[in-house]
Design a protein around this motif. Structure first.
Motif, PDB file in Angstrom:
ATOM      1  N   PRO A  24       0.801  -1.233   0.000  1.00  0.00           N
ATOM      2  CA  PRO A  24       0.000   0.000   0.000  1.00  0.00           C
ATOM      3  C   PRO A  24       0.828   1.275   0.000  1.00  0.00           C
ATOM      4  O   PRO A  24       0.268   2.371  -0.047  1.00  0.00           O
ATOM      5  CB  PRO A  24      -0.809  -0.108   1.302  1.00  0.00           C
ATOM      6  N   ALA A  25       2.148   1.166   0.058  1.00  0.00           N
ATOM      7  CA  ALA A  25       2.992   2.359   0.129  1.00  0.00           C
ATOM      8  C   ALA A  25       2.880   3.226  -1.110  1.00  0.00           C
ATOM      9  O   ALA A  25       3.209   4.411  -1.075  1.00  0.00           O
ATOM     10  CB  ALA A  25       4.451   1.954   0.355  1.00  0.00           C
ATOM     11  N   ILE A  26       2.421   2.654  -2.228  1.00  0.00           N
ATOM     12  CA  ILE A  26       2.270   3.446  -3.445  1.00  0.00           C
ATOM     13  C   ILE A  26       0.848   3.993  -3.599  1.00  0.00           C
ATOM     14  O   ILE A  26       0.493   4.507  -4.663  1.00  0.00           O
ATOM     15  CB  ILE A  26       2.659   2.633  -4.695  1.00  0.00           C
ATOM     16  N   ASN A  27       0.031   3.881  -2.554  1.00  0.00           N
ATOM     17  CA  ASN A  27      -1.331   4.415  -2.626  1.00  0.00           C
ATOM     18  C   ASN A  27      -1.345   5.882  -3.035  1.00  0.00           C
ATOM     19  O   ASN A  27      -2.229   6.338  -3.761  1.00  0.00           O
ATOM     20  CB  ASN A  27      -2.043   4.254  -1.285  1.00  0.00           C
ATOM     21  N   ALA A  28      -0.362   6.641  -2.528  1.00  0.00           N
ATOM     22  CA  ALA A  28      -0.308   8.069  -2.845  1.00  0.00           C
ATOM     23  C   ALA A  28      -0.006   8.316  -4.313  1.00  0.00           C
ATOM     24  O   ALA A  28      -0.160   9.437  -4.805  1.00  0.00           O
ATOM     25  CB  ALA A  28       0.733   8.757  -1.968  1.00  0.00           C
ATOM     26  N   ASN A  29       0.428   7.292  -5.040  1.00  0.00           N
ATOM     27  CA  ASN A  29       0.690   7.410  -6.475  1.00  0.00           C
ATOM     28  C   ASN A  29      -0.583   7.428  -7.307  1.00  0.00           C
ATOM     29  O   ASN A  29      -0.528   7.711  -8.508  1.00  0.00           O
ATOM     30  CB  ASN A  29       1.550   6.236  -6.959  1.00  0.00           C
ATOM     31  N   ILE A  30      -1.713   7.101  -6.709  1.00  0.00           N
ATOM     32  CA  ILE A  30      -2.943   6.922  -7.488  1.00  0.00           C
ATOM     33  C   ILE A  30      -3.280   8.143  -8.351  1.00  0.00           C
ATOM     34  O   ILE A  30      -3.533   7.997  -9.550  1.00  0.00           O
ATOM     35  CB  ILE A  30      -4.122   6.549  -6.559  1.00  0.00           C
ATOM     36  N   PRO A  31      -3.295   9.368  -7.782  1.00  0.00           N
ATOM     37  CA  PRO A  31      -3.597  10.519  -8.651  1.00  0.00           C
ATOM     38  C   PRO A  31      -2.596  10.672  -9.797  1.00  0.00           C
ATOM     39  O   PRO A  31      -2.986  10.980 -10.936  1.00  0.00           O
ATOM     40  CB  PRO A  31      -3.534  11.711  -7.681  1.00  0.00           C
ATOM     41  N   ALA A  32      -1.300  10.472  -9.529  1.00  0.00           N
ATOM     42  CA  ALA A  32      -0.280  10.601 -10.572  1.00  0.00           C
ATOM     43  C   ALA A  32      -0.429   9.508 -11.628  1.00  0.00           C
ATOM     44  O   ALA A  32      -0.287   9.766 -12.834  1.00  0.00           O
ATOM     45  CB  ALA A  32       1.113  10.548  -9.949  1.00  0.00           C
TER      46      ALA A  32
END
Length: 395
Positions: A24-32
């Protein structure tokens, strides 16, 4: 039960746990990622963060079978090697399909060793030392989430491709485990029971209840994880980088939950999950009300704290006995990962059924769900305590 006194063995086992919570560490990548693949529906982009859970669940089904044939240690090594390759694949490709496959492979690799880590701990340690180490396992899972999320968040400033270099953390985990963990017997252990937990059949009401509860708890937890970055960006009070700080604090909360689990369990026993669910309810309300990144970060911390009071409690319950219960552990983790993999579609279903149009209302839904769970658990524990007291008085 095998014996080991090498502190490096403990550390090496725990270091592998760093990887288990890193998906889940790449969750913040979703908008990008949504901007990078504008023709791909948002629910499919969100699937990149949850598809590891589905394949992790499938991998758990045959991880014990693999371990019986090549050994526990070798199975863990194989799993970590797969996660290393799969985790770094998105660095080198612009193909959404290949990235999706690599995320699935990442879950497959984690699934090979995820349930076996608890079995390994239970093979080396027992009683209070076992529950303490299971708590420390949650700390290292949280630490992994912190490190990978923080590194990925900082690297995201250089592009979403670069952020996946954060998965280099898998390399030292593989090296330490290879060097310092001895070969582990795969012979089936004779499980001894504790005073309040007699030997039970393969399936029993306690295990079934835990499976259902885990599925529900994880579903709402994962919905928070995949929706909070979009909430922050769409509400205009943060960016994708600041959203990564919320996921980072979620991991910090997980570390805190793992750190205090052993002591709390000694003090309040099963009531530890009441504290966990209360923390989850409060955290969801804070996020629903928030208009600042600091309040949302606090909500993320309390989410991780509450969730990591529940998971080690559930694993500790099903592993009480001298050598652990890999079957029950696998089922709990399967329920965990089935709920996680379905989270984007569970969110869509709940939004449709409950006619939720505003993103904030999803977090109010989570708040109500965790409040209801908290109340039901309190009623159950109080009722069970009264029943046990009556039985004691009559004997």
């Amino acid at each position: 039960m095998q014996k080991t006194s090498n502190s490096l063995t403990k550390f090496s086992i725990l270091l592998v746990s760093v990887i288990t919570a890193s998906a889940p560490a790449i969750n913040a990548n979703i908008p990008a990622l949504a901007k990078a693949f504008p023709t791909v529906p948002l629910s499919q982009v969100e699937l990149l963060t949850t598809i590891p859970s589905f394949f992790l669940m499938l991998s758990i089904l045959f991880s014990s079978w693999v371990a019986q044939r090549i050994g526990l240690k070798q199975t863990v090594q194989l799993g970590v090697a797969i996660t290393a390759i799969a985790g770094l694949t998105p660095v080198f490709t612009n193909s959404f399909d290949l990235i999706l496959v690599s995320r699935a492979a990442f879950g497959l690799g984690v699934g090979l060793f995820n349930s076996l880590l608890v079995t390994i701990i239970s093979s080396f340690y027992e009683d209070q030392e076992r529950s303490k180490l299971i708590g420390f396992q949650s700390i290292f899972e949280g630490l992994g989430g912190v490190l990978v999320t923080f590194i990925a968040g900082q690297l995201m400033n250089f592009g979403w491709h670069v952020s996946f270099w954060a998965y280099l953390i898998t390399i030292p985990a593989l090296v330490f485990f290879t060097l310092f963990v001895p070969k582990i017997s795969t012979t089936k252990p004779v499980v001894k029971t504790e005073n309040n937990l007699p030997k039970t059949p393969l399936f029993n009401s306690r295990l079934i209840s835990l499976l259902i509860l885990t599925f529900v708890v994880v579903s709402f937890y994962m919905i928070m994880g995949i929706k909070v970055p979009t909430l922050i960006v769409d509400s205009g009070y943060g960016t994708t980088t600041s959203a990564s700080y919320v996921i980072l604090d979620l991991s910090l909360g997980s570390m805190a939950g793992g750190a205090i689990f052993g002591k709390l369990y000694d003090w309040v026993k099963n009531y530890v999950i009441v504290l966990g669910f209360s923390s989850l309810a409060i955290s969801m309300a804070l996020i629903a009300l928030s208009n600042t990144i600091s309040v949302t970060i606090l909500g993320g911390f309390l989410t991780g704290l509450g969730f990591r009071l529940y998971i080690p409690w559930a694993l500790n319950i099903v592993n009480m006995g001298g050598n652990g219960n890999p079957w029950a552990t696998s089922l709990i983790l399967m329920s965990y990962n089935l709920a996680g993999s379905m989270a984007p579609y569970t969110a869509l279903l709940l939004q449709s059924v409950l006619k939720i149009n505003q993103l904030r209302n999803i977090f109010w839904m989570n708040t109500i769900a965790y409040l209801v769970i908290t109340i039901l658990v309190v009623l159950f524990l109080v009722g069970f305590s009264k029943f046990r007291n009556r039985v004691t008085d009559n004997t």
